[in-house]
Design an enzyme around this catalytic site. Structure first.
Site, PDB file in Angstrom:
ATOM      1  N   ASP A   8       0.877  -1.167   0.000  1.00 10.56           N
ATOM      2  CA  ASP A   8       0.000   0.000   0.000  1.00 10.56           C
ATOM      3  C   ASP A   8       0.914   1.216   0.000  1.00 10.56           C
ATOM      4  O   ASP A   8       2.126   1.089  -0.236  1.00 10.56           O
ATOM      5  CB  ASP A   8      -1.007  -0.044   1.171  1.00 10.56           C
ATOM      6  CG  ASP A   8      -0.337   0.149   2.527  1.00 10.56           C
ATOM      7  OD1 ASP A   8       0.915   0.226   2.581  1.00 10.56           O
ATOM      8  OD2 ASP A   8      -1.063   0.217   3.531  1.00 10.56           O
ATOM      9  N   CYS A  65       2.980  -3.498   3.954  1.00 15.53           N
ATOM     10  CA  CYS A  65       2.175  -2.342   4.347  1.00 15.53           C
ATOM     11  C   CYS A  65       2.828  -1.776   5.605  1.00 15.53           C
ATOM     12  O   CYS A  65       3.958  -2.163   5.926  1.00 15.53           O
ATOM     13  CB  CYS A  65       0.699  -2.700   4.527  1.00 15.53           C
ATOM     14  SG  CYS A  65       0.293  -3.811   5.877  1.00 15.53           S
ATOM     15  N   GLY A  66       2.166  -0.874   6.296  1.00 19.03           N
ATOM     16  CA  GLY A  66       2.794  -0.247   7.460  1.00 19.03           C
ATOM     17  C   GLY A  66       3.282  -1.270   8.467  1.00 19.03           C
ATOM     18  O   GLY A  66       4.443  -1.279   8.863  1.00 19.03           O
ATOM     19  N   THR A  67       2.386  -2.146   8.880  1.00 20.14           N
ATOM     20  CA  THR A  67       2.746  -3.195   9.849  1.00 20.14           C
ATOM     21  C   THR A  67       2.976  -4.552   9.208  1.00 20.14           C
ATOM     22  O   THR A  67       3.530  -5.453   9.844  1.00 20.14           O
ATOM     23  CB  THR A  67       1.609  -3.385  10.869  1.00 20.14           C
ATOM     24  OG1 THR A  67       0.418  -3.718  10.135  1.00 20.14           O
ATOM     25  CG2 THR A  67       1.378  -2.136  11.699  1.00 20.14           C
ATOM     26  N   HIS A  98       8.267 -24.657   7.881  1.00 21.05           N
ATOM     27  CA  HIS A  98       7.134 -25.246   8.600  1.00 21.05           C
ATOM     28  C   HIS A  98       5.783 -24.956   7.969  1.00 21.05           C
ATOM     29  O   HIS A  98       4.874 -25.772   8.080  1.00 21.05           O
ATOM     30  CB  HIS A  98       7.105 -24.738  10.046  1.00 21.05           C
ATOM     31  CG  HIS A  98       8.221 -25.292  10.887  1.00 21.05           C
ATOM     32  ND1 HIS A  98       8.270 -25.138  12.246  1.00 21.05           N
ATOM     33  CD2 HIS A  98       9.333 -26.001  10.546  1.00 21.05           C
ATOM     34  CE1 HIS A  98       9.360 -25.728  12.726  1.00 21.05           C
ATOM     35  NE2 HIS A  98      10.032 -26.247  11.709  1.00 21.05           N
ATOM     36  N   ARG A 132       5.451 -33.957   9.322  1.00 16.05           N
ATOM     37  CA  ARG A 132       4.372 -33.484  10.204  1.00 16.05           C
ATOM     38  C   ARG A 132       3.888 -32.097   9.800  1.00 16.05           C
ATOM     39  O   ARG A 132       2.715 -31.755   9.988  1.00 16.05           O
ATOM     40  CB  ARG A 132       4.817 -33.505  11.670  1.00 16.05           C
ATOM     41  CG  ARG A 132       5.911 -32.518  12.034  1.00 16.05           C
ATOM     42  CD  ARG A 132       6.383 -32.725  13.460  1.00 16.05           C
ATOM     43  NE  ARG A 132       7.287 -31.680  13.899  1.00 16.05           N
ATOM     44  CZ  ARG A 132       8.572 -31.594  13.554  1.00 16.05           C
ATOM     45  NH1 ARG A 132       9.102 -32.493  12.739  1.00 16.05           N
ATOM     46  NH2 ARG A 132       9.331 -30.611  14.004  1.00 16.05           N
ATOM     47  N   HIS A 133       4.786 -31.305   9.209  1.00 10.30           N
ATOM     48  CA  HIS A 133       4.389 -29.962   8.784  1.00 10.30           C
ATOM     49  C   HIS A 133       3.444 -30.040   7.586  1.00 10.30           C
ATOM     50  O   HIS A 133       2.528 -29.231   7.460  1.00 10.30           O
ATOM     51  CB  HIS A 133       5.618 -29.123   8.452  1.00 10.30           C
ATOM     52  CG  HIS A 133       6.541 -28.985   9.619  1.00 10.30           C
ATOM     53  ND1 HIS A 133       6.167 -28.370  10.789  1.00 10.30           N
ATOM     54  CD2 HIS A 133       7.798 -29.462   9.827  1.00 10.30           C
ATOM     55  CE1 HIS A 133       7.159 -28.428  11.661  1.00 10.30           C
ATOM     56  NE2 HIS A 133       8.160 -29.093  11.105  1.00 10.30           N
ATOM     57  N   ARG A 136      -0.005 -30.748   8.823  1.00  6.85           N
ATOM     58  CA  ARG A 136      -0.628 -29.553   9.411  1.00  6.85           C
ATOM     59  C   ARG A 136      -1.042 -28.556   8.336  1.00  6.85           C
ATOM     60  O   ARG A 136      -2.151 -27.998   8.374  1.00  6.85           O
ATOM     61  CB  ARG A 136       0.343 -28.892  10.401  1.00  6.85           C
ATOM     62  CG  ARG A 136       0.567 -29.780  11.614  1.00  6.85           C
ATOM     63  CD  ARG A 136       1.783 -29.405  12.417  1.00  6.85           C
ATOM     64  NE  ARG A 136       2.020 -30.390  13.455  1.00  6.85           N
ATOM     65  CZ  ARG A 136       3.162 -30.529  14.109  1.00  6.85           C
ATOM     66  NH1 ARG A 136       4.188 -29.751  13.821  1.00  6.85           N
ATOM     67  NH2 ARG A 136       3.290 -31.449  15.030  1.00  6.85           N
TER      68      ARG A 136
HETATM   69  C1  RB5 Z   1      -1.825   2.573   6.625  1.00  6.58           C
HETATM   70  O1  RB5 Z   1      -1.752   3.714   7.394  1.00  6.58           O
HETATM   71  C2  RB5 Z   1      -1.738   1.346   7.517  1.00  6.58           C
HETATM   72  O2  RB5 Z   1      -2.908   1.189   8.250  1.00  6.58           O
HETATM   73  C3  RB5 Z   1      -1.456   0.115   6.687  1.00  6.58           C
HETATM   74  O3  RB5 Z   1      -0.303   0.305   5.963  1.00  6.58           O
HETATM   75  C4  RB5 Z   1      -1.230  -1.183   7.445  1.00  6.58           C
HETATM   76  O4  RB5 Z   1      -0.325  -1.035   8.486  1.00  6.58           O
HETATM   77  C5  RB5 Z   1      -2.417  -1.939   7.808  1.00  6.58           C
HETATM   78  O5  RB5 Z   1      -2.357  -3.041   8.334  1.00  6.58           O
END
Ligand code: RB5
Length: 148
Positions: A8, A65-67, A98, A132-133, A136
């Site tokens: 994103d 993305c950000g996180t 795994h 085993r993986h 699963r």
């Molecule tokens: C964008 O600000 C942020 O929400 C997005 O990049 C992301 O981290 C969402 O999971």
């Protein structure tokens, strides 16, 4: 090997570094966007990358993305996708060994370039351990797609 890459707006700059790393390491890249830093919705790009891997036009995918959380949640909604959020190179190795992850996701805001590069290196170098993986992994679609 063709690698689909998407992000994103928060992952846009890091996506360009990822693409550079992939090309330097002789992977064929399909850039699924976005192509500038304007605000976009991460599910749109996660779906594009997920579908290209699920259909087989690309063999693996990388999402940012950000996180890394939004793209991984979204990509995992595409049937056949196992998207793993890798916070460090060890996660990347295990995501292959795994979980046989076919998409790797990164946080562009909380993971640095070197960590992402080493994680990509590990993810491509590692092999699914099966056994085993495999049992699963084979349970993921039938068990986890049941409605509750
Ligand atoms: C964008 O600000 C942020 O929400 C997005 O990049 C992301 O981290 C969402 O999971």
């Amino acid at each position: 090997m063709k690698i689909a890459v998407g992000s994103d707006h928060a992952g846009y700059e890091m996506k360009n570094h990822v693409i550079q790393w992939l090309q330097e390491n002789r992977y064929e890249v399909v850039d699924m966007g976005p192509f500038n830093e304007e605000s976009v919705d991460y599910p749109d790009f996660a779906r594009k990358v997920g579908e290209s891997v699920a259909e087989g036009s690309c063999q693996q995918g990388v999402l940012l993305c950000g996180t890394g959380i939004g793209v991984s949640i979204s990509a995992n909604k595409v049937k056949g996708i196992r998207a793993a959020l890798a916070c460090n190179p060890e996660f990347a190795t295990l995501a292959r060994q795994h979980n046989n992850a076919n998409i790797i996701c990164f946080s562009a805001r909380f993971t640095d370039r070197e960590t992402i590069a080493k994680s990509l290196q590990n993810w491509f170098a590692a092999e699914f351990e099966g056994g085993r993986h495999e049992r699963r992994v084979n349970k993921i679609e039938p068990c986890c797609s049941k409605s509750v």
